[in-house]
Design an enzyme around this catalytic site. Sequence first.
Site, PDB file in Angstrom:
ATOM      1  N   CYS A  97      56.142  23.031 -67.715  1.00  0.00           N
ATOM      2  CA  CYS A  97      54.802  23.381 -67.310  1.00  0.00           C
ATOM      3  C   CYS A  97      55.031  24.733 -66.588  1.00  0.00           C
ATOM      4  O   CYS A  97      55.173  25.973 -67.053  1.00  0.00           O
ATOM      5  CB  CYS A  97      54.142  22.352 -66.455  1.00  0.00           C
ATOM      6  SG  CYS A  97      52.313  22.697 -66.358  1.00  0.00           S
ATOM      7  N   ARG A 134      40.589  22.536 -66.717  1.00  0.00           N
ATOM      8  CA  ARG A 134      41.757  22.557 -66.755  1.00  0.00           C
ATOM      9  C   ARG A 134      42.143  21.511 -67.986  1.00  0.00           C
ATOM     10  O   ARG A 134      41.364  20.702 -68.440  1.00  0.00           O
ATOM     11  CB  ARG A 134      42.498  21.500 -65.493  1.00  0.00           C
ATOM     12  CG  ARG A 134      42.550  22.708 -64.325  1.00  0.00           C
ATOM     13  CD  ARG A 134      43.189  21.981 -63.114  1.00  0.00           C
ATOM     14  NE  ARG A 134      44.695  21.820 -63.346  1.00  0.00           N
ATOM     15  CZ  ARG A 134      45.441  22.671 -62.956  1.00  0.00           C
ATOM     16  NH1 ARG A 134      45.125  23.984 -62.769  1.00  0.00           N
ATOM     17  NH2 ARG A 134      46.818  22.517 -63.319  1.00  0.00           N
ATOM     18  N   HIS A 202      54.403  16.813 -68.846  1.00  0.00           N
ATOM     19  CA  HIS A 202      54.845  15.881 -67.659  1.00  0.00           C
ATOM     20  C   HIS A 202      54.858  14.334 -68.234  1.00  0.00           C
ATOM     21  O   HIS A 202      54.946  14.133 -69.321  1.00  0.00           O
ATOM     22  CB  HIS A 202      53.967  16.186 -66.360  1.00  0.00           C
ATOM     23  CG  HIS A 202      53.651  17.443 -66.146  1.00  0.00           C
ATOM     24  ND1 HIS A 202      54.749  18.149 -65.100  1.00  0.00           N
ATOM     25  CD2 HIS A 202      52.722  18.391 -65.750  1.00  0.00           C
ATOM     26  CE1 HIS A 202      54.180  19.471 -64.812  1.00  0.00           C
ATOM     27  NE2 HIS A 202      52.877  19.629 -65.185  1.00  0.00           N
TER      28      HIS A 202
HETATM   29  N1  GLN Z   1      50.284  26.330 -61.815  1.00  0.00           N
HETATM   30  C1  GLN Z   1      50.312  26.035 -63.185  1.00  0.00           C
HETATM   31  C2  GLN Z   1      48.900  25.988 -63.963  1.00  0.00           C
HETATM   32  O1  GLN Z   1      48.192  25.708 -63.461  1.00  0.00           O
HETATM   33  C3  GLN Z   1      51.245  25.306 -63.710  1.00  0.00           C
HETATM   34  C4  GLN Z   1      50.796  23.889 -63.481  1.00  0.00           C
HETATM   35  C5  GLN Z   1      52.008  22.836 -63.534  1.00  0.00           C
HETATM   36  O2  GLN Z   1      53.100  22.969 -63.486  1.00  0.00           O
HETATM   37  N2  GLN Z   1      51.266  21.566 -63.881  1.00  0.00           N
HETATM   38  O3  GLN Z   1      48.765  26.321 -65.182  1.00  0.00           O
END
Ligand code: GLN
Length: 240
Positions: A97, A134, A202
Site C-alpha cells: 500500500c 476510498r 493488507h
Molecule cells: N495513504 C495512502 C492512501 O490512502 C496509503 C494508505 C494505506 O497504506 N492503506 O492511498
Amino acid sequence: MKKSIRIAWLYPDLMSTYGDRGNVIVLERRSSWRGVRADIVPVTLETPVSVLESCGLIFMGGAQDRQQKLAGEDFLKRKGPVVKKMVESNIPALFVCAAYQFVGRYYKPYQGDTIPGAGIFDLTTEHPGDQAKRLIGNVRAEIVNPHVLAGTVIVGFENHGGRTHLGPKMKPLAKVISGNGNNGDDGWEGVIYKNAIGSYFHGPLLPKNPAIADWLLEKALGTLALLNDTLEQKANESVR
Ligand code: GLN
C-alpha cells in the site's frame, strides 16, 4: 538452502497499518519452521543504512498520508536509494500500500504536496480528491505473472485513496477478480519487478497467501521444504 536470514522491516513505528506487521511474523515463522534462523531487523528513521544493507529481504507496510510524509525525507534521501540498489541486485522485497506508492515515482495525496517516490517501480499514484470513494474492502485477484505462481488466487483487504497506474514496461502481479486493486479501473492489482512485489493487499497479505511468502523466502534462501498449508488455504478461501 541458507540457514539464516535478516529481514529488514522499514519504519515499523510509522508504516504498519491494518496488521501489516503480520507479514514479517509469517516470514519469520515460515523460516523457523524450516530450521532457518530469521532475524527481524527494524529499520527506523534513525537506523544507519549499513544495517539495511546487511539484510537479505525487505518489507515495508502501509500508512496514513501523515505517517507516509513523516517517513518521506528519510526514505527519499537515505533508505530509498539503498532499497533501490538492493532490489536491482535481486534482493526480494514486499511493499504494501503506502510503501507500494512510495517506491513508485510519486504519490499525490488529496491535500498537501506531492510525495516524491524512490523510483524503484515505474508507477505513479494520485488521490482523486476527498470526494472520491476510498477503495476499501476484501479483494481477490489471480496472479498472472508467469514467474510468480501464475493462476494462484491471492486475497486481502484494501484501504487506499490513491489510485496507482503502472508504467508501460511494468508487469502487474495479478488480475482483479473482486474488489478494486491498483485503481479500481484497469483491473490490475500490484506489480512485480525482479524479486520485488508491490501490492495493495493488507490483511495482512502473507498469512492467507503462503505461496507469496515462500516465493519471497526462496529468492532469499534457495529451495525450501514444503509446509502443510491446510489452515492457510482455508483462510484464503474464506475471503469472498
Ligand atoms: N495513504 C495512502 C492512501 O490512502 C496509503 C494508505 C494505506 O497504506 N492503506 O492511498
